[in-house]
Scaffold this motif. Structure first.
Motif, mmCIF file in Angstrom:
data_model
loop_
_atom_site.group_PDB
_atom_site.id
_atom_site.type_symbol
_atom_site.label_atom_id
_atom_site.label_comp_id
_atom_site.label_asym_id
_atom_site.label_seq_id
_atom_site.Cartn_x
_atom_site.Cartn_y
_atom_site.Cartn_z
ATOM 1 N N LEU A 208 5.837 3.970 30.580
ATOM 2 C CA LEU A 208 5.560 2.601 31.015
ATOM 3 C C LEU A 208 5.757 2.388 32.516
ATOM 4 N N VAL A 209 6.502 3.258 33.170
ATOM 5 C CA VAL A 209 6.762 3.098 34.602
ATOM 6 C C VAL A 209 5.435 3.057 35.357
ATOM 7 N N PRO A 210 5.192 2.015 36.144
ATOM 8 C CA PRO A 210 3.916 1.873 36.847
ATOM 9 C C PRO A 210 3.558 3.066 37.722
ATOM 10 N N ALA A 211 4.564 3.748 38.283
ATOM 11 C CA ALA A 211 4.307 4.873 39.180
ATOM 12 C C ALA A 211 3.837 6.125 38.453
ATOM 13 N N VAL A 212 3.977 6.154 37.132
ATOM 14 C CA VAL A 212 3.555 7.327 36.352
ATOM 15 C C VAL A 212 2.080 7.166 35.993
ATOM 16 N N PRO A 213 1.204 8.048 36.479
ATOM 17 C CA PRO A 213 -0.235 7.919 36.202
ATOM 18 C C PRO A 213 -0.565 8.189 34.743
ATOM 19 N N VAL A 214 -1.747 7.744 34.345
ATOM 20 C CA VAL A 214 -2.146 7.797 32.937
ATOM 21 C C VAL A 214 -2.111 9.186 32.303
ATOM 22 N N PRO A 215 -2.640 10.220 32.902
ATOM 23 C CA PRO A 215 -2.585 11.501 32.182
ATOM 24 C C PRO A 215 -1.155 11.922 31.865
ATOM 25 N N TRP A 216 -0.251 11.694 32.825
ATOM 26 C CA TRP A 216 1.140 12.076 32.610
ATOM 27 C C TRP A 216 1.821 11.146 31.609
ATOM 28 N N SER A 217 1.530 9.871 31.688
ATOM 29 C CA SER A 217 2.147 8.918 30.759
ATOM 30 C C SER A 217 1.765 9.230 29.315
ATOM 31 N N SER A 218 0.501 9.594 29.106
ATOM 32 C CA SER A 218 0.055 9.950 27.753
ATOM 33 C C SER A 218 0.752 11.210 27.261
ATOM 34 N N GLY A 219 0.882 12.191 28.166
ATOM 35 C CA GLY A 219 1.534 13.443 27.784
ATOM 36 C C GLY A 219 2.998 13.253 27.436
ATOM 37 N N ILE A 220 3.688 12.439 28.232
ATOM 38 C CA ILE A 220 5.110 12.181 27.979
ATOM 39 C C ILE A 220 5.297 11.429 26.664
ATOM 40 N N ALA A 221 4.460 10.419 26.429
ATOM 41 C CA ALA A 221 4.542 9.666 25.172
ATOM 42 C C ALA A 221 4.222 10.569 23.978
ATOM 43 N N ALA A 222 3.262 11.478 24.173
ATOM 44 C CA ALA A 222 2.887 12.395 23.092
ATOM 45 C C ALA A 222 4.026 13.357 22.769
ATOM 46 N N ALA A 223 4.748 13.802 23.811
ATOM 47 C CA ALA A 223 5.885 14.706 23.589
ATOM 48 C C ALA A 223 6.969 14.012 22.767
ATOM 49 N N GLY A 224 7.207 12.745 23.077
ATOM 50 C CA GLY A 224 8.184 11.985 22.296
ATOM 51 C C GLY A 224 7.752 11.829 20.853
ATOM 52 N N LEU A 225 6.458 11.624 20.635
ATOM 53 C CA LEU A 225 5.934 11.467 19.281
ATOM 54 C C LEU A 225 6.069 12.756 18.486
ATOM 55 N N VAL A 226 5.830 13.879 19.148
ATOM 56 C CA VAL A 226 5.966 15.188 18.475
ATOM 57 C C VAL A 226 7.405 15.387 18.002
ATOM 58 N N LEU A 227 8.367 15.061 18.878
ATOM 59 C CA LEU A 227 9.778 15.181 18.499
ATOM 60 C C LEU A 227 10.115 14.271 17.319
ATOM 61 N N LEU A 228 9.585 13.061 17.350
ATOM 62 C CA LEU A 228 9.847 12.111 16.269
ATOM 63 C C LEU A 228 9.265 12.600 14.948
ATOM 64 N N CYS A 229 8.042 13.112 14.998
ATOM 65 C CA CYS A 229 7.409 13.655 13.787
ATOM 66 C C CYS A 229 8.228 14.814 13.223
ATOM 67 N N TYR A 230 8.701 15.675 14.112
ATOM 68 C CA TYR A 230 9.533 16.805 13.687
ATOM 69 C C TYR A 230 10.788 16.320 12.972
ATOM 70 N N SER A 231 11.462 15.311 13.555
ATOM 71 C CA SER A 231 12.696 14.802 12.964
ATOM 72 C C SER A 231 12.447 14.201 11.588
ATOM 73 N N PHE A 232 11.368 13.447 11.448
ATOM 74 C CA PHE A 232 11.046 12.856 10.148
ATOM 75 C C PHE A 232 10.667 13.925 9.132
ATOM 76 N N LEU A 233 9.950 14.944 9.562
ATOM 77 C CA LEU A 233 9.573 16.024 8.649
ATOM 78 C C LEU A 233 10.796 16.774 8.140
ATOM 79 N N VAL A 234 11.768 16.992 9.010
ATOM 80 C CA VAL A 234 13.007 17.652 8.597
ATOM 81 C C VAL A 234 13.717 16.829 7.528
ATOM 82 N N ASP A 235 13.791 15.521 7.739
ATOM 83 C CA ASP A 235 14.466 14.645 6.774
ATOM 84 C C ASP A 235 13.705 14.571 5.448
ATOM 85 N N VAL A 236 12.392 14.475 5.521
ATOM 86 C CA VAL A 236 11.583 14.419 4.304
ATOM 87 C C VAL A 236 11.726 15.713 3.505
ATOM 88 N N ALA A 237 11.715 16.847 4.216
ATOM 89 C CA ALA A 237 11.866 18.143 3.542
ATOM 90 C C ALA A 237 13.237 18.235 2.870
#
Length: 253
Positions: A208-237
């Motif tokens: 969300l930081v205005p100084a972070v350009p779109v390609p990087w902002s998407s990548g950073i948000a995607a990395a967080g989502l991957v970690l979250l998916c991993y954590s939920f998958l571990v719990d579901v398993a």
């Protein structure tokens, strides 16, 4: 007869105390939202959105207040979480606003919520007033913050619609538990779960930081989502394996 009425009396006192603190927090939220609205020329409904979100979240969490018994007072830990919820509602008021200048206030306020995360848990452990209600209060406040930050990322064009999955993950898990009962079983305490939550919020904040350009902002948000998916998958398993063991008669706990 006196013994049987004690829990009811304690709950009544706890509810009255909670209402007083809610009114104070609501007043502070209203004044803060009015100041932000004046400073950043938001829409007329900015303060109303923030207040409605706070009231609805507090009312829903209030249904679980009996889980705080036998503690007769909310305690400092829950007061910190209440403050976090009020600040989160302030971020929620920004959803739907057209002013891009709100990006920095959103980042600063949400960062404060993140910094206070952990303080409430530490206070609860230090004061010996940990409860199921406190844990739920903290968790649901975190989940709401993630959802709102994901909405802001989409609103400000910092990530695609896929970022909403970050905010919806917790609620999808709860909804799935309504269909598959084994998903509603209690999970063991894991530091990994809290660490991933912090990293998820942090990734959305950086995006969300205005100084972070779109390609990087998407990548950073995607990395967080991957970690979250991993954590939920571990719990579901883990829940799936536990359910299989119970059905097989191996684990009856």
């Amino acid at each position: 007869m006196a013994d049987s009425s004690t829990p009811h009396t304690e709950l009544q006192q706890l509810t009255q105390q909670a209402l007083v603190y809610l009114l104070v927090a609501a007043l502070a939220l209203w004044l803060a939202s009015l100041w932000l609205s004046e400073e950043f020329a938001t829409g007329r409904d900015f303060s109303i959105k923030a207040m409605l979100l706070f009231i609805c979240a507090a009312a829903w969490l209030g249904l679980y207040l009996p889980e705080h018994l036998p503690h007769g007072r909310l305690g400092p830990a829950n007061l910190v979480t209440l403050g976090r919820l009020a600040l989160t509602a302030l971020v929620g008021g920004m959803v739907g606003e057209t002013s891009a200048a709100l990006a920095w206030p959103a980042v600063i306020i949400a960062s404060t919520v993140l910094l206070l995360d952990g303080v409430d848990g530490w206070l609860a452990r230090r004061g010996g007033c940990s409860s199921a209600f406190g844990a739920r209060f903290d968790m649901e406040t975190d989940a709401l913050l993630v959802l709102l930050l994901a909405l802001l990322c989409l609103q400000l064009g910092k990530a695609g619609a896929w970022v909403l999955l970050s905010g919806a993950m917790r609620y999808l898990f709860v909804a799935a538990g309504m269909v598959w009962q084994w998903l509603r079983r209690p999970l063991p305490e894991r530091r990994r779960r809290k660490a991933v939550c912090v990293l998820q919020v942090l990734s959305l904040l950086i995006a969300l930081v205005p100084a972070v350009p779109v390609p990087w902002s998407s990548g950073i948000a995607a990395a967080g989502l991957v970690l979250l998916c991993y954590s939920f998958l571990v719990d579901v398993a883990w829940l799936r394996r536990r359910s299989d063991r119970i059905y097989a008669g191996v684990d009856s706990r």
